[in-house]
Design a protein around this motif. Structure first.
Motif, PDB file in Angstrom:
ATOM      1  N   ALA A 141      10.875  -2.042  -4.165  1.00  0.00           N
ATOM      2  CA  ALA A 141       9.467  -2.375  -4.388  1.00  0.00           C
ATOM      3  C   ALA A 141       9.181  -2.320  -5.888  1.00  0.00           C
ATOM      4  O   ALA A 141       9.874  -1.625  -6.640  1.00  0.00           O
ATOM      5  CB  ALA A 141       8.571  -1.391  -3.637  1.00  0.00           C
ATOM      6  N   PRO A 142       8.175  -3.026  -6.371  1.00  0.00           N
ATOM      7  CA  PRO A 142       7.873  -3.007  -7.807  1.00  0.00           C
ATOM      8  C   PRO A 142       7.593  -1.598  -8.307  1.00  0.00           C
ATOM      9  O   PRO A 142       7.111  -0.743  -7.564  1.00  0.00           O
ATOM     10  CB  PRO A 142       6.623  -3.889  -7.906  1.00  0.00           C
ATOM     11  N   PRO A 143       7.881  -1.330  -9.571  1.00  0.00           N
ATOM     12  CA  PRO A 143       7.606  -0.003 -10.144  1.00  0.00           C
ATOM     13  C   PRO A 143       6.100   0.259 -10.212  1.00  0.00           C
ATOM     14  O   PRO A 143       5.289  -0.678 -10.206  1.00  0.00           O
ATOM     15  CB  PRO A 143       8.225  -0.078 -11.536  1.00  0.00           C
ATOM     16  N   VAL A 144       5.751   1.539 -10.299  1.00  0.00           N
ATOM     17  CA  VAL A 144       4.339   1.923 -10.337  1.00  0.00           C
ATOM     18  C   VAL A 144       4.073   2.736 -11.596  1.00  0.00           C
ATOM     19  O   VAL A 144       5.010   3.262 -12.215  1.00  0.00           O
ATOM     20  CB  VAL A 144       3.956   2.740  -9.082  1.00  0.00           C
TER      21      VAL A 144
ATOM     22  N   LEU B  84       2.516   8.771  -2.458  1.00  0.00           N
ATOM     23  CA  LEU B  84       1.376   7.916  -2.121  1.00  0.00           C
ATOM     24  C   LEU B  84       1.689   6.431  -2.241  1.00  0.00           C
ATOM     25  O   LEU B  84       0.811   5.594  -2.025  1.00  0.00           O
ATOM     26  CB  LEU B  84       0.180   8.256  -3.018  1.00  0.00           C
ATOM     27  N   VAL B  85       2.929   6.099  -2.594  1.00  0.00           N
ATOM     28  CA  VAL B  85       3.324   4.687  -2.706  1.00  0.00           C
ATOM     29  C   VAL B  85       3.827   4.247  -1.334  1.00  0.00           C
ATOM     30  O   VAL B  85       4.976   4.498  -0.956  1.00  0.00           O
ATOM     31  CB  VAL B  85       4.401   4.491  -3.785  1.00  0.00           C
ATOM     32  N   LEU B  86       2.951   3.573  -0.585  1.00  0.00           N
ATOM     33  CA  LEU B  86       3.198   3.312   0.830  1.00  0.00           C
ATOM     34  C   LEU B  86       3.320   1.821   1.113  1.00  0.00           C
ATOM     35  O   LEU B  86       2.784   0.973   0.376  1.00  0.00           O
ATOM     36  CB  LEU B  86       2.073   3.908   1.675  1.00  0.00           C
ATOM     37  N   ASP B  87       4.010   1.510   2.201  1.00  0.00           N
ATOM     38  CA  ASP B  87       4.228   0.114   2.584  1.00  0.00           C
ATOM     39  C   ASP B  87       3.150  -0.325   3.580  1.00  0.00           C
ATOM     40  O   ASP B  87       3.318  -0.207   4.790  1.00  0.00           O
ATOM     41  CB  ASP B  87       5.615  -0.055   3.205  1.00  0.00           C
ATOM     42  N   THR B  88       2.045  -0.819   3.062  1.00  0.00           N
ATOM     43  CA  THR B  88       0.952  -1.288   3.913  1.00  0.00           C
ATOM     44  C   THR B  88       0.785  -2.804   3.832  1.00  0.00           C
ATOM     45  O   THR B  88      -0.319  -3.335   4.006  1.00  0.00           O
ATOM     46  CB  THR B  88      -0.361  -0.588   3.529  1.00  0.00           C
TER      47      THR B  88
ATOM     48  N   TYR C 132      -0.457   0.679  -3.469  1.00  0.00           N
ATOM     49  CA  TYR C 132       0.201  -0.522  -2.972  1.00  0.00           C
ATOM     50  C   TYR C 132       0.928  -1.155  -4.165  1.00  0.00           C
ATOM     51  O   TYR C 132       0.272  -1.662  -5.086  1.00  0.00           O
ATOM     52  CB  TYR C 132      -0.873  -1.455  -2.408  1.00  0.00           C
ATOM     53  N   PRO C 133       2.257  -1.132  -4.208  1.00  0.00           N
ATOM     54  CA  PRO C 133       2.960  -1.531  -5.436  1.00  0.00           C
ATOM     55  C   PRO C 133       3.116  -3.034  -5.648  1.00  0.00           C
ATOM     56  O   PRO C 133       3.462  -3.462  -6.751  1.00  0.00           O
ATOM     57  CB  PRO C 133       4.331  -0.872  -5.269  1.00  0.00           C
TER      58      PRO C 133
ATOM     59  N   GLY D  68      -4.993 -10.944  -6.751  1.00  0.00           N
ATOM     60  CA  GLY D  68      -4.758 -12.038  -7.684  1.00  0.00           C
ATOM     61  C   GLY D  68      -4.069 -11.630  -8.960  1.00  0.00           C
ATOM     62  O   GLY D  68      -3.903 -12.447  -9.872  1.00  0.00           O
ATOM     63  N   ASN D  69      -3.649 -10.357  -9.050  1.00  0.00           N
ATOM     64  CA  ASN D  69      -2.935  -9.875 -10.235  1.00  0.00           C
ATOM     65  C   ASN D  69      -1.430  -9.847  -9.971  1.00  0.00           C
ATOM     66  O   ASN D  69      -0.981 -10.042  -8.846  1.00  0.00           O
ATOM     67  CB  ASN D  69      -3.427  -8.470 -10.602  1.00  0.00           C
ATOM     68  N   GLN D  70      -0.679  -9.560 -11.011  1.00  0.00           N
ATOM     69  CA  GLN D  70       0.771  -9.490 -10.872  1.00  0.00           C
ATOM     70  C   GLN D  70       1.258  -8.044 -10.883  1.00  0.00           C
ATOM     71  O   GLN D  70       2.359  -7.740 -11.318  1.00  0.00           O
ATOM     72  CB  GLN D  70       1.434 -10.301 -11.987  1.00  0.00           C
ATOM     73  N   HIS D  71       0.398  -7.138 -10.439  1.00  0.00           N
ATOM     74  CA  HIS D  71       0.751  -5.723 -10.368  1.00  0.00           C
ATOM     75  C   HIS D  71       0.076  -5.100  -9.158  1.00  0.00           C
ATOM     76  O   HIS D  71      -0.741  -5.733  -8.485  1.00  0.00           O
ATOM     77  CB  HIS D  71       0.308  -5.000 -11.646  1.00  0.00           C
ATOM     78  N   GLY D  72       0.401  -3.847  -8.889  1.00  0.00           N
ATOM     79  CA  GLY D  72      -0.118  -3.163  -7.724  1.00  0.00           C
ATOM     80  C   GLY D  72      -1.505  -2.580  -7.936  1.00  0.00           C
ATOM     81  O   GLY D  72      -2.142  -2.778  -8.976  1.00  0.00           O
TER      82      GLY D  72
END
Length: 419
Positions: free
Chosen positions: A13-16, A24-28, A60-61, A66-70
């Motif tokens: 998954a993308p870095p945070v 708290l970095v969850l797959d939703t 959400y990472p 509409g952005n390119q980040h989490g």
């Protein structure tokens, strides 16, 4: 967090940001309009996001809003309401700024403008979207419906998603703006690439294509004004000052981006539910006076967009450090079913009262086209049930739905035609 009912984001998954706790970095992703299912109520998987063991805020990472980040995510009604209404803490600057992919720096107007400037742009556009304005538009809306339904009523079948839902609201929007119908297919192709294609190069090319078109369209309306909303914006002024080129483009672009597929996706999911529920069809057919509340309930149970806001300053929320510049996304896909706000939230109540859902967002940035969407759907149900008898989804149809803007690509319906 050992009892959290949702897994951590997977490896890869993308870095945070460094201040985001790993737990708290969850797959939703299943709740963000990307995972298809074939459930009678396709939004039931989001119930797990309101489980007592699920955190009130998580990260959400993947690219969001509409952005390119989490982004941070809230899933409960009261938290979503705070994001929409606390303009001192949350900003719409940068929301849905796809134009940045083409090197443009102007905002989408009025969505991307915070108070106090937001109000002047909203005031400028509002006269075109009031209930009074919609009443004036209604004869044209009904004429389009009569023409389109008349083309298939005696055939006993239609692909309600592709042949009707994809077309009807766009025709209304093109008329309103003064766009030529000849651009229909190209507009939808550009919008698909912008909203749904993952490759940045594809998105950027589509943005460049539509912006080049819109600049030419604006120039035409400035050279030859007419009675359309597009012309009103192109030649508009606020407080006695002509709008700047960037203000004109910012408004025209924003309306184009928001006017093409939200009602289309709503129609597809609405008819999926109706096709599966003859009793609901009969209730609306026999009691057309409930159409306004039924439309509101269709909107509530079909939230299409999970909106985002930019954080203005550091603060602690539910014990979590949120920093200025972070983004917060609201999962309307969960909040619209919050048991603390809606009695029996998964029951479709065509006469539900005080239906304060978030499908059309909230706060000062409540959807500009909310009254138009409601009017289109109300007119549709009224005209449909006047012309079409009890219908069903064609046997062996794939009724899989992606609960979001992707919705349903094809949904063939059929009914008995009397000879």
């Amino acid at each position: 967090m050992t009892d959290c009912p949702v897994p951590l984001a997977p490896t890869g998954a993308p870095p945070v940001p460094d201040h985001v706790p790993a737990e708290l970095v969850l797959d939703t992703r299943f709740a963000n309009g990307q995972a298809a299912n074939d459930l009678p109520d396709p939004y039931t998987p989001t119930d797990i996001l309101r489980d007592p063991a699920f955190p009130r805020i998580h990260y959400y990472p993947w690219p969001a809003s509409g952005n390119q980040h989490g982004a941070w995510v809230v899933t409960r009604y009261e938290d979503i309401q705070r994001v929409y209404e606390d303009n001192d803490l949350f900003s719409t600057e940068g929301v849905a700024q796809f134009q940045r992919l083409a090197g443009e720096t102007w905002p989408s107007i009025p969505l991307g403008i915070d108070p106090p400037d937001h109000s002047k742009y909203r005031k400028f556009l509002n006269p075109w979207f009031t209930p009074v304005a919609m009443k004036k538009m209604e004869p044209r809306i009904r004429a389009i419906l009569a023409e389109m339904i008349g083309q298939f009523a005696d055939r006993g079948e239609v692909d309600i998603a592709y042949d009707f839902g994809r077309v009807f609201p766009v025709r209304v929007f093109l008329d309103l703006m003064g766009f030529p119908f000849s651009m229909f297919d190209q507009f939808l192709a550009w919008e698909w690439d912008i909203l749904h294609e993952p490759a940045i190069e594809t998105k950027a090319a589509a943005v460049q294509g539509i912006l080049a078109y819109l600049r030419g369209f604006i120039a035409e309306k400035q050279a030859t004004a007419d009675e359309s909303l597009g012309s009103y914006i192109a030649n508009g002024s606020i407080d006695g000052k002509l709008l700047t080129p960037e203000e004109v483009l910012g408004m025209t672009w924003f309306l184009w981006l928001g006017g093409l597929d939200t009602v289309a996706s709503t129609i597809s999911q609405m008819y999926r539910r109706l096709g599966m529920d003859p009793a609901l069809q009969a209730s609306i057919r026999n009691n057309p006076e409930i159409i306004p509340t039924a439309v509101e309930e269709f909107l509530r149970v079909q939230p299409l967009v999970n909106s985002g806001r930019k954080v203005k300053r550091d603060f602690i929320w539910h014990g979590v450090q949120i920093k200025a510049g972070d983004w917060v996304t609201v999962f309307n896909s969960s909040g619209n079913f919050d048991e603390a706000q809606f009695t029996d939230p998964h029951k479709f109540d065509a006469e539900r009262k005080a239906n304060r859902h978030f499908t059309l967002a909230g706060g000062i940035h409540l959807c500009l086209g909310a009254h138009l969407a409601r009017r289109e759907l109300r007119c549709l149900l009224d005209e449909w049930f006047r012309r079409i008898p009890e219908f069903r989804i064609k046997p062996d149809t794939d009724t899989t739905v992606t609960p979001g803007l992707l919705s349903i690509r094809n949904l063939p319906l059929e009914w008995q035609v009397d000879n």
